[in-house]
Design a protein around this motif. Sequence first.
Motif, PDB file in Angstrom:
ATOM      1  N   LYS A 108       4.232 -20.761 -10.833  1.00  0.00           N
ATOM      2  CA  LYS A 108       4.667 -21.762 -11.810  1.00  0.00           C
ATOM      3  C   LYS A 108       5.549 -22.823 -11.165  1.00  0.00           C
ATOM      4  O   LYS A 108       5.388 -24.027 -11.420  1.00  0.00           O
ATOM      5  CB  LYS A 108       5.416 -21.068 -12.942  1.00  0.00           C
ATOM      6  CG  LYS A 108       5.534 -21.898 -14.201  1.00  0.00           C
ATOM      7  CD  LYS A 108       5.945 -21.037 -15.371  1.00  0.00           C
ATOM      8  CE  LYS A 108       5.836 -21.796 -16.682  1.00  0.00           C
ATOM      9  NZ  LYS A 108       6.167 -20.932 -17.840  1.00  0.00           N
ATOM     10  N   ILE A 113       4.602 -26.873 -10.701  1.00  0.00           N
ATOM     11  CA  ILE A 113       5.437 -27.975 -11.200  1.00  0.00           C
ATOM     12  C   ILE A 113       5.700 -28.976 -10.087  1.00  0.00           C
ATOM     13  O   ILE A 113       5.598 -30.194 -10.280  1.00  0.00           O
ATOM     14  CB  ILE A 113       6.758 -27.422 -11.767  1.00  0.00           C
ATOM     15  CG1 ILE A 113       6.494 -26.650 -13.056  1.00  0.00           C
ATOM     16  CG2 ILE A 113       7.747 -28.557 -12.033  1.00  0.00           C
ATOM     17  CD1 ILE A 113       7.716 -25.962 -13.615  1.00  0.00           C
ATOM     18  N   ARG A 148       2.359 -30.883  -9.324  1.00  0.00           N
ATOM     19  CA  ARG A 148       1.898 -31.788 -10.383  1.00  0.00           C
ATOM     20  C   ARG A 148       2.808 -33.000 -10.542  1.00  0.00           C
ATOM     21  O   ARG A 148       2.364 -34.057 -10.978  1.00  0.00           O
ATOM     22  CB  ARG A 148       1.807 -31.036 -11.713  1.00  0.00           C
ATOM     23  CG  ARG A 148       0.639 -30.087 -11.807  1.00  0.00           C
ATOM     24  CD  ARG A 148       0.415 -29.661 -13.249  1.00  0.00           C
ATOM     25  NE  ARG A 148       1.613 -29.100 -13.850  1.00  0.00           N
ATOM     26  CZ  ARG A 148       1.939 -27.809 -13.808  1.00  0.00           C
ATOM     27  NH1 ARG A 148       1.154 -26.966 -13.143  1.00  0.00           N
ATOM     28  NH2 ARG A 148       3.030 -27.368 -14.394  1.00  0.00           N
ATOM     29  N   HIS A 149       4.092 -32.834 -10.214  1.00  0.00           N
ATOM     30  CA  HIS A 149       5.053 -33.914 -10.443  1.00  0.00           C
ATOM     31  C   HIS A 149       5.678 -34.387  -9.129  1.00  0.00           C
ATOM     32  O   HIS A 149       6.853 -34.740  -9.086  1.00  0.00           O
ATOM     33  CB  HIS A 149       6.139 -33.453 -11.408  1.00  0.00           C
ATOM     34  CG  HIS A 149       5.623 -32.922 -12.712  1.00  0.00           C
ATOM     35  ND1 HIS A 149       5.398 -31.593 -12.936  1.00  0.00           N
ATOM     36  CD2 HIS A 149       5.259 -33.572 -13.853  1.00  0.00           C
ATOM     37  CE1 HIS A 149       4.944 -31.432 -14.165  1.00  0.00           C
ATOM     38  NE2 HIS A 149       4.848 -32.609 -14.741  1.00  0.00           N
ATOM     39  N   LYS A 193      12.412 -30.710 -14.627  1.00  0.00           N
ATOM     40  CA  LYS A 193      11.249 -29.864 -14.872  1.00  0.00           C
ATOM     41  C   LYS A 193      11.485 -28.427 -14.411  1.00  0.00           C
ATOM     42  O   LYS A 193      10.996 -27.477 -15.031  1.00  0.00           O
ATOM     43  CB  LYS A 193      10.035 -30.430 -14.139  1.00  0.00           C
ATOM     44  CG  LYS A 193       9.597 -31.822 -14.584  1.00  0.00           C
ATOM     45  CD  LYS A 193       9.007 -31.804 -15.970  1.00  0.00           C
ATOM     46  CE  LYS A 193       8.497 -33.180 -16.371  1.00  0.00           C
ATOM     47  NZ  LYS A 193       7.938 -33.182 -17.750  1.00  0.00           N
ATOM     48  N   LEU A 194      12.230 -28.252 -13.321  1.00  0.00           N
ATOM     49  CA  LEU A 194      12.401 -26.931 -12.727  1.00  0.00           C
ATOM     50  C   LEU A 194      13.524 -26.115 -13.377  1.00  0.00           C
ATOM     51  O   LEU A 194      13.387 -24.896 -13.538  1.00  0.00           O
ATOM     52  CB  LEU A 194      12.689 -27.070 -11.229  1.00  0.00           C
ATOM     53  CG  LEU A 194      11.548 -27.586 -10.349  1.00  0.00           C
ATOM     54  CD1 LEU A 194      12.044 -27.880  -8.946  1.00  0.00           C
ATOM     55  CD2 LEU A 194      10.399 -26.580 -10.303  1.00  0.00           C
ATOM     56  N   ILE A 221      12.792 -23.639 -16.332  1.00  0.00           N
ATOM     57  CA  ILE A 221      11.987 -22.496 -15.900  1.00  0.00           C
ATOM     58  C   ILE A 221      12.853 -21.492 -15.148  1.00  0.00           C
ATOM     59  O   ILE A 221      12.770 -20.280 -15.386  1.00  0.00           O
ATOM     60  CB  ILE A 221      10.824 -22.972 -15.000  1.00  0.00           C
ATOM     61  CG1 ILE A 221       9.996 -24.045 -15.712  1.00  0.00           C
ATOM     62  CG2 ILE A 221       9.951 -21.804 -14.586  1.00  0.00           C
ATOM     63  CD1 ILE A 221       9.374 -23.600 -16.997  1.00  0.00           C
ATOM     64  N   ASP A 276      12.205 -37.965 -18.897  1.00  0.00           N
ATOM     65  CA  ASP A 276      12.530 -36.691 -18.267  1.00  0.00           C
ATOM     66  C   ASP A 276      13.904 -36.704 -17.623  1.00  0.00           C
ATOM     67  O   ASP A 276      14.614 -35.710 -17.624  1.00  0.00           O
ATOM     68  CB  ASP A 276      11.474 -36.341 -17.210  1.00  0.00           C
ATOM     69  CG  ASP A 276      10.131 -36.056 -17.844  1.00  0.00           C
ATOM     70  OD1 ASP A 276      10.134 -35.497 -18.958  1.00  0.00           O
ATOM     71  OD2 ASP A 276       9.096 -36.417 -17.261  1.00  0.00           O
TER      72      ASP A 276
END
Length: 594
Positions: A364, A368, A371-372, A383-384, A387, A575
């Motif tokens: 995962k 991330i 993809r980013h 984003k991280l 998670i 974001d």
Amino acid sequence: MSRNIANRRVYDWKAIPWRKLEKAVFKLQKRIYRATQKGDKRLVRRLQGLMTRSWSAKMIAVRQVTQQNQGKKTAGVDGVTALKPTERQPLVKQLQITRRRKVCPTRRVWIPKPGRDEKRPLGIPTIYDRALQGVVKMALEPEWEAVFEANSYGFRRPRGCHDAIEAIFNSIRQKSKWVLDADIAKCFDKIDHQALLQKLNSISPIRRIVRGWLKAGVMDGGTFQPTEAGTPQGGVISPLLANIALHGIEMEIKSIPLPKSTRISIVRYADDFVVLHESLEVIEQAKQVIQRWLAKVGLELKPEKTRISHTLEGKEPGFDFLGFHIRQYKVGKYHSGKNSHGILLGFKTLIKPSQKAIDRHKEKLCGIVKRHRALPQAAMIAKLNPIIRGWCNYYRTVVSRETFEEMDYYLWTLTWKWANRRHPNKTGKWVAGKYWTPNKDRQWNFIGKLKNGDEVELLQHSETEIIRHVKVKGTASPMDGNLVYWSKRLRKSPDVTPRVLNLLKRQQGKCERCGLTFMDGDKWEVDHVLPTSLGGKDWYTNLQLIHDYCHDAKSAEDGSRGGRTLADIEAEEPDEVKVSRPVLKTSRPGDGLA
């Protein structure tokens, strides 16, 4: 609160006295719970009928499905999603369990299972049916909470995965045992309707409407398919119905004749369960008993996910359960645990994150970053961090220190490759100086800057404090009215962030605005007493923890949100702004735990 719903005037949704409504519903649920414990079936049925007609219960159910649930913007077959405030009270007036109304079929949605190629079918009811299911659940849940077995932990509000793991630890901490690790094949899809309705044995209006939901059918890609068995995953009441269908399995297991001075244990989380005993013959007998019992409700064990192992001996000792690996290790006398008589055991019981959960977490994080990879550093951290925080909070109650350090090294490798890929012509020293900042505690701190100049840092797994979880008491339930016990448990929960825990302790477990005690499962938010838009600072002295609906009311008063909900604002924010918003409540991560 007992007047006819049709005669009630329409309130401003933001001015509704939710505290009074919550108290009225809880008081009625507590009466149902106590009447069930006393065995007064007649009073239970009368109070359940009162609950299904309660204006307070209907208002709370509508608020839940239109404001609080994550799937509030997911439409059923009628295409209706989250309602506006002016549309919610008309829906409340329509909710009548005694009305002879044809139940709409559910909309079939397929979602992938973590780490597998197969998909899980969800059945999305209409907004009306979801709200009515919420009302029926409020009426049924107290009755069944009073009789549910002590070692049933799935889909029960104050109980969770950590309670199930702690129950297993308590069962094997002083003695190695054989384990039946089993999973029920397609539990939600194969439950026999007749057996479930017979076990439900409720008042006729509830039984009739539940039967309608079970037999409603599904619309899959425009094609109608009848439902002859199962409860649709995605409905508000489906988890409760699944627990009702599986109720009794623990009692059946404990009826097996056992050798003297031995005890068999079963721990169940939804459709996953383990049976523990010292004798292999007893475990094999338990497997046969369970298979016969499940056949009565139309279910069977899943062969590929059902195995018998030993916690200490054998080629592959130990087992995985709910994302944890549970095993006993042979050790010398200096590391051995002791039994209740002070005798050395010769082994140590350790519970760690399972290898499958570790691999999925790595996958995962890697996904991330890939993809980013074009995002700015601060946006990447945004984003991280959620998670990392959620995964660490879930595994912070077991032996995870080495695992957390391993994950930090893996994450450093990912970010180092990400940074070097962005600057292929620069030296490693230059890249390190641009993206990492040293301090007195650590050399490598991955820190990004927001547009307003504030800094945001990538979380480290190893900074998570290991906190031992205390298992919930026996058959204790929040319906018993012991708010002191449940409030103290919440303030020690590993599922919430340190920021929220500090606020809970300061506020003695109560909402600062309405004064109600926070319960596990409540929706809460961290609020600035003086809004930041009016010059308020992000300091603890300017923070308070309040319910989400209290936050909406306060924001409407001070004008800090313009009447919008937190979800609406988050959907509009970029974001790099979301990174500064704290995660207030974490739940079990979906890393292969279903």
